[in-house]
Scaffold this active site. Structure first.
Site, mmCIF file in Angstrom:
data_model
loop_
_atom_site.group_PDB
_atom_site.id
_atom_site.type_symbol
_atom_site.label_atom_id
_atom_site.label_comp_id
_atom_site.label_asym_id
_atom_site.label_seq_id
_atom_site.Cartn_x
_atom_site.Cartn_y
_atom_site.Cartn_z
ATOM 1 C CE1 TYR A 184 8.538 71.370 80.807
ATOM 2 C CE2 TYR A 184 6.875 71.625 79.536
ATOM 3 C CZ TYR A 184 7.649 71.093 79.818
ATOM 4 O OH TYR A 184 8.131 69.939 79.239
ATOM 5 C CG ASP A 193 9.052 67.139 78.701
ATOM 6 O OD1 ASP A 193 7.982 66.065 78.011
ATOM 7 O OD2 ASP A 193 9.570 67.673 77.870
ATOM 8 C CG ASP A 204 23.731 63.780 86.859
ATOM 9 O OD1 ASP A 204 22.779 63.443 87.815
ATOM 10 O OD2 ASP A 204 24.611 64.291 86.910
ATOM 11 C CG ASP A 257 9.512 61.721 75.697
ATOM 12 O OD1 ASP A 257 8.300 61.782 75.956
ATOM 13 O OD2 ASP A 257 9.809 62.189 74.424
ATOM 14 C CE LYS A 305 23.102 68.092 87.981
ATOM 15 N NZ LYS A 305 23.895 67.151 87.985
HETATM 16 C C1 IPM Z 1 4.393 66.131 77.376
HETATM 17 C C2 IPM Z 1 4.814 66.899 76.055
HETATM 18 C C3 IPM Z 1 4.390 68.408 76.438
HETATM 19 C C4 IPM Z 1 5.275 68.771 77.669
HETATM 20 C C5 IPM Z 1 4.537 69.505 75.313
HETATM 21 C C6 IPM Z 1 3.972 68.900 73.991
HETATM 22 C C7 IPM Z 1 4.361 70.757 75.756
HETATM 23 O O1 IPM Z 1 6.080 66.703 75.750
HETATM 24 O O2 IPM Z 1 3.468 65.865 77.652
HETATM 25 O O3 IPM Z 1 5.354 65.337 77.797
HETATM 26 O O4 IPM Z 1 6.468 69.228 77.321
HETATM 27 O O5 IPM Z 1 4.924 68.830 78.582
HETATM 28 MG MG MG Z 2 7.097 65.218 76.674
#
Ligand code: IPM
Ligand code: MG
Length: 351
Positions: free
Chosen positions: A135, A241, A217, A245, A185
């Site tokens: 990042y 990240d 993975d 999700d 990893k």
């Molecule tokens: C999160 C989001 C952010 C990230 C984006 C919006 C930059 O996906 O907070 O998970 O990748 O960290």
């Molecule tokens: Mg995210």
């Protein structure tokens, strides 16, 4: 107590309004100051994170953050895109520890993408490093000598960066089930090898916590196969990240998951931090009163707990959300039809 309120783009302002209704109802003496961020700030001030917004955040005990992301801004130079606002805040406030709890709400198992008997067991906390990794490494699209374009993003972690997130994760594990799984990893990446070495070194100070390691993975696979095996998961910025999700869909909806981003700065009442739903600005449903504000309201609860030291109030807000869900109040993301303010009002009524 002073909080900065940055609603941002898309559904941000709609869900923020519901969280502020809940905050109001608690009757606390908290000063709330608003500022623009993201695409909205770019349109009004020419920058996604204007200096006055950053100053306000620095001068506050905590930041309540909606969402950023606006398709109108997707073709701007990278440093002007809405996402840079959240990345800039994480960096400027040194918010290196991102806590993303994923817990099954009782009775919501059918909403999970997993089988109910598998989903029922989910009670985990992802501790994601937030200030390093690809990042924030050197990055560019450059032209090679033979004329081909090459994109690159440097992945790196210095040992102190790993150590400080390790301490946060070990302490979090001490406060929960005392099991910490570090995801990396290391079979391919040197960055991960150092990560793993530092995790092992740090573990010596936490003999009561059981440390294990998992390749990312495999972790992605285990998260859907048997999510109940995880207590605290600690991982780098990029893997965190992605896995967070994924964890959200295991719970049922990304509209239910809140997050806290913490640094080392203390306020008079707790740790300074930024609180945001893990979902984005959802431009496709923005302005329609359809978005589920629960993740935003749960982010407020985390703010009350971590930055303002108001544990009882935080627990009350979380219980009100859980009760609303139990009573069948569901937004579109959960297969229901409750609109944004309807969900907010339902939470308020149960508060
Ligand atoms: C999160 C989001 C952010 C990230 C984006 C919006 C930059 O996906 O907070 O998970 O990748 O960290
Ligand atoms: Mg995210």
């Amino acid at each position: 107590m002073k909080i900065a309120c940055l609603a941002g783009d898309g559904i941000g302002p709609e869900i923020m309004a519901e969280a502020l209704k809940v905050l109001d109802a608690l009757g606390l003496e908290i000063e709330v100051a608003h500022a623009d961020v993201g695409g909205a700030a770019y349109k009004a001030h020419g920058h996604p994170l204007p200096p006055e917004t950053l100053e306000l955040c620095k001068a506050s005990d905590a930041v309540l953050f909606g969402a950023v992301g606006d398709p109108d801004c997707d073709n701007l130079e990278r440093h002007l895109r809405p996402e840079q606002a959240i990345l800039g805040l994480r960096q400027a406030l040194t918010l290196f520890a991102n806590l993303r709890p994923a817990t099954m709400f009782p009775g919501m198992e059918d909403l999970s993408a997993l089988r109910p008997e598998v989903a029922r067991e989910i009670d985990l906390l992802i501790v994601r490093e937030l200030n390093g990794d690809v990042y924030f490494g050197e990055k560019a699209i450059r032209q090679l000598d033979d004329g081909r374009r090459q994109g690159f993003d440097l992945m790196s972690y210095a040992e102190d960066e790993v150590r400080r997130i390790a301490h946060v994760a070990f302490r979090a594990a001490q406060g929960r089930g005392k099991r910490l799984c570090s995801v990396d990893k290391a079979n391919v990446l040197e960055t991960s090898q150092l990560w793993r070495d530092v995790m092992v070194e740090t573990a010596a100070g936490y003999p009561d916590v059981e440390l294990s390691h998992m390749y990312v993975d495999n972790a992605a696979m285990q998260l859907v196969r048997n999510p109940g095996q995880f207590d605290v998961v600690v991982t780098g910025n990029l893997f965190g990240d992605i896995l967070s999700d994924q964890a959200s869909m295991c719970v049922g909806s990304i509209g239910l998951l809140a997050s806290a981003s913490l640094g080392e700065d203390q306020t008079e009442y707790g740790t300074k931090g930024l609180y945001e739903p893990i979902h984005g600005s959802a431009p496709d449903i923005a302005g329609q009163g359809k978005a589920n504000p629960m993740a935003m309201i749960l982010s407020l609860a985390m703010l009350l707990r971590h930055s303002l030291g108001l544990e009882a109030e935080a627990a009350r807000v979380e219980a009100a959300v859980a009760k609303a869900l139990e009573d069948g109040i569901k937004g579109g993301d959960l297969g229901g039809s409750a609109g944004t303010s309807e969900v907010g009002d339902a939470v308020l009524a149960r508060l």
